[in-house]
Design an enzyme around this catalytic site. Structure first.
Site, mmCIF file in Angstrom:
data_model
loop_
_atom_site.group_PDB
_atom_site.id
_atom_site.type_symbol
_atom_site.label_atom_id
_atom_site.label_comp_id
_atom_site.label_asym_id
_atom_site.label_seq_id
_atom_site.Cartn_x
_atom_site.Cartn_y
_atom_site.Cartn_z
ATOM 1 N N LYS A 23 -12.317 -1.555 3.577
ATOM 2 C CA LYS A 23 -11.774 -0.616 2.584
ATOM 3 C C LYS A 23 -12.754 -0.539 1.402
ATOM 4 C CE LYS A 23 -6.998 -1.693 3.981
ATOM 5 N NZ LYS A 23 -6.786 -0.679 5.011
ATOM 6 N N HIS A 39 -5.811 -4.424 -0.328
ATOM 7 C CA HIS A 39 -5.790 -3.334 -1.310
ATOM 8 C C HIS A 39 -6.046 -3.861 -2.716
ATOM 9 C CE1 HIS A 39 -4.704 -0.099 1.425
ATOM 10 N NE2 HIS A 39 -4.003 -1.017 2.067
ATOM 11 N N SER A 43 0.789 -1.231 0.000
ATOM 12 C CA SER A 43 0.000 0.000 0.000
ATOM 13 C C SER A 43 0.823 1.284 0.000
ATOM 14 C CB SER A 43 -0.950 0.007 1.184
ATOM 15 O OG SER A 43 -0.227 0.011 2.382
HETATM 16 N N1 PLP Z 1 -3.554 -5.837 5.613
HETATM 17 C C1 PLP Z 1 -3.270 -4.749 4.869
HETATM 18 C C2 PLP Z 1 -2.379 -4.878 3.679
HETATM 19 C C3 PLP Z 1 -3.807 -3.501 5.215
HETATM 20 O O1 PLP Z 1 -3.531 -2.406 4.496
HETATM 21 C C4 PLP Z 1 -4.649 -3.409 6.358
HETATM 22 C C5 PLP Z 1 -5.218 -2.109 6.798
HETATM 23 O O2 PLP Z 1 -4.578 -1.114 6.837
HETATM 24 C C6 PLP Z 1 -4.908 -4.572 7.090
HETATM 25 C C7 PLP Z 1 -4.356 -5.769 6.696
HETATM 26 C C8 PLP Z 1 -5.818 -4.539 8.287
HETATM 27 O O3 PLP Z 1 -7.145 -4.472 7.838
HETATM 28 P P1 PLP Z 1 -8.326 -4.117 8.853
HETATM 29 O O4 PLP Z 1 -8.479 -2.652 8.813
HETATM 30 O O5 PLP Z 1 -9.503 -4.871 8.351
HETATM 31 O O6 PLP Z 1 -7.878 -4.616 10.184
#
Ligand code: PLP
Length: 421
Positions: free
Chosen positions: A267, A236, A208
């Site tokens: 998201k 993402h 990201s």
């Molecule tokens: N994995 C990635 C690549 C993320 O960008 C995020 C959130 O920022 C997460 C996991 C965690 O997701 P959640 O907000 O559902 O805990």
């Protein structure tokens, strides 16, 4: 002003209600220690202040202290569904029917028919056998490695994987190996020299900070060669990346070949909250027995399950929003590159506008805000030293006129700060 109170006022945490004066020595010590560290973070310029939004999440938002609408280019609201009226209405409907929550974990009395429906729909969307829901993808990542891997096993993790994968791997007892970012030679070298029972390769589908993509087809190839499993975090990617939004495996033409997918409902998929693991039936069944964030944390509330259900219905019946975010992304990337900016990443709605210098990135973001465009500058330690940038995130809900307004503002600010000619 004592350091701690100063920090509270800086963060906006100091409300009208005054905290009681603390007398206990241990608590004064804690305040002092943390206060000093907070001051250090402030001095290093890495303190994360939070802008307070007074509207729903959208492409146009209002923030506290101003009535002016600003154009938002920094949300993970890739499909623009976070305030979709149909979704909000369905959520209200299920809130009324099923109540606020279950007051329970899933295996006690926290499973409703709608939780099972959502799990089935997500499995259908990804073409998998079954799905298990979590309160977040952070929890899904925290709960998987420890549950399935033993000291006889090994996990191979991209060095730039998301913090939740890193933490999840820390919790497990398998042999932990990190390979260089997207470096297949390094990964192969490590796979070749292991004698582990289960071998699990773990990677983000899309990283990201850079908007760059894991070389999934070649990872899958290596996994086949060395008899390893592949785990991908698709936070993402799910819903909007790949021709029909099936994510990185669709983008890289390896649909169905990844063994385990973890992703988020927080998201693109409505922006509420929730996460999941989808994959083989035995894996999902096993996680329901062993995965600690699932076993020891409350079930998802009905109003949030409703968001997931409605979004899945939309995505299962049409790829229109997916296509829109992709064409908006192309419009932004092409015009910005033509104007002379360097945009990192590949074909992804995360469009990092590379600036290099940290102060320049923050000045640039401030200047953009004066033109009504909300973007965020990222600098060290979030990104490597000298690689400061503004991370723009495109949504299906941006109109072409809004994208063009942002591009125009970038060009004006870029010229005035001598980033472009
Ligand atoms: N994995 C990635 C690549 C993320 O960008 C995020 C959130 O920022 C997460 C996991 C965690 O997701 P959640 O907000 O559902 O805990």
């Amino acid at each position: 002003m004592p350091v701690f109170s100063k920090i509270l006022s800086l963060t906006g945490c100091a409300g009208k209600q005054q905290l009681r004066p603390y007398s206990a020595a241990a608590q004064s010590q804690l305040r002092e220690l943390l206060g000093q560290q907070l001051s250090g973070i402030q001095e290093a310029g890495t303190f994360k202040a939070e802008r307070i939004i007074t509207s729903s999440q959208s492409t146009q938002i209002t923030v506290q202290g101003s009535d002016q609408k600003i154009l938002n280019f920094c949300a993970n609201n890739y499909l623009g569904l976070a305030n979709n009226p149909e979704i909000v209405q369905y959520s209200q409907q299920l809130l009324a029917k099923y109540g606020a929550g279950l007051s329970s974990v899933r295996f006690i009395c926290g499973t409703q028919d709608i939780h099972k429906q959502l799990e089935r729909k997500i499995a259908q969307f990804h073409g998998r056998e079954d799905t298990i829901l979590y309160a977040s993808c952070f929890d899904a990542n925290a709960g998987i490695f420890e549950a399935i891997l033993t000291p006889e096993d090994a996990v191979f993790s991209d060095e730039l994987n998301h913090a939740s994968i890193i933490d999840g791997i820390r919790l497990c007892r398998a042999k932990k190996q990190r390979y260089k970012h997207r470096n297949l030679a390094d990964l192969e070298q490590q796979l070749r020299s292991t004698d582990a029972r289960l071998k699990l390769i773990a990677t983000d589908g899309v990283f990201s900070m850079d908007g760059n993509i894991a070389p999934l087809a070649r990872i899958v190839e290596l996994a086949k060669k060395y008899d390893a499993l592949v785990f991908v975090d698709e936070c993402h990617a799910t819903g909007f990346f790949g021709a029909t939004g099936r994510g990185t495996e669709e983008y890289d033409n390896v649909m169905g070949e990844v063994d385990i997918i973890n992703s988020t409902l927080g998201k693109a998929l409505g922006g509420a909250s929730g996460g999941y693991t989808t994959g083989p039936a035995e894996l999902i069944s096993f996680l329901r027995q062993k995965s600690r964030p699932y076993l020891f944390s409350n079930t998802l509330p009905p109003a949030v399950v409703a968001v997931g259900l409605k979004v899945m219905d939309m995505l299962l019946s049409s790829s229109e929003l997916t296509q829109r975010v992709q064409s908006n992304t192309q419009r932004f990337r092409e015009a910005m590159t033509k104007a002379g900016f360097t945009i990192a990443g590949e074909n992804h709605p995360i469009c990092p506008v590379m600036l290099g210098d940290a102060r320049l990135a923050s000045t640039f973001a401030d200047e953009m805000l004066t033109r009504g465009i909300y973007v965020i500058g990222f600098s060290y330690p979030v990104v490597p030293q000298g690689k400061a940038r503004i991370r723009v995130q495109i949504s299906a809900a941006h109109t072409e006129a809004e994208i063009d307004r942002a591009i125009q503002a970038f060009i004006e600010v870029g010229r005035s700060l001598k980033v472009i000619k």
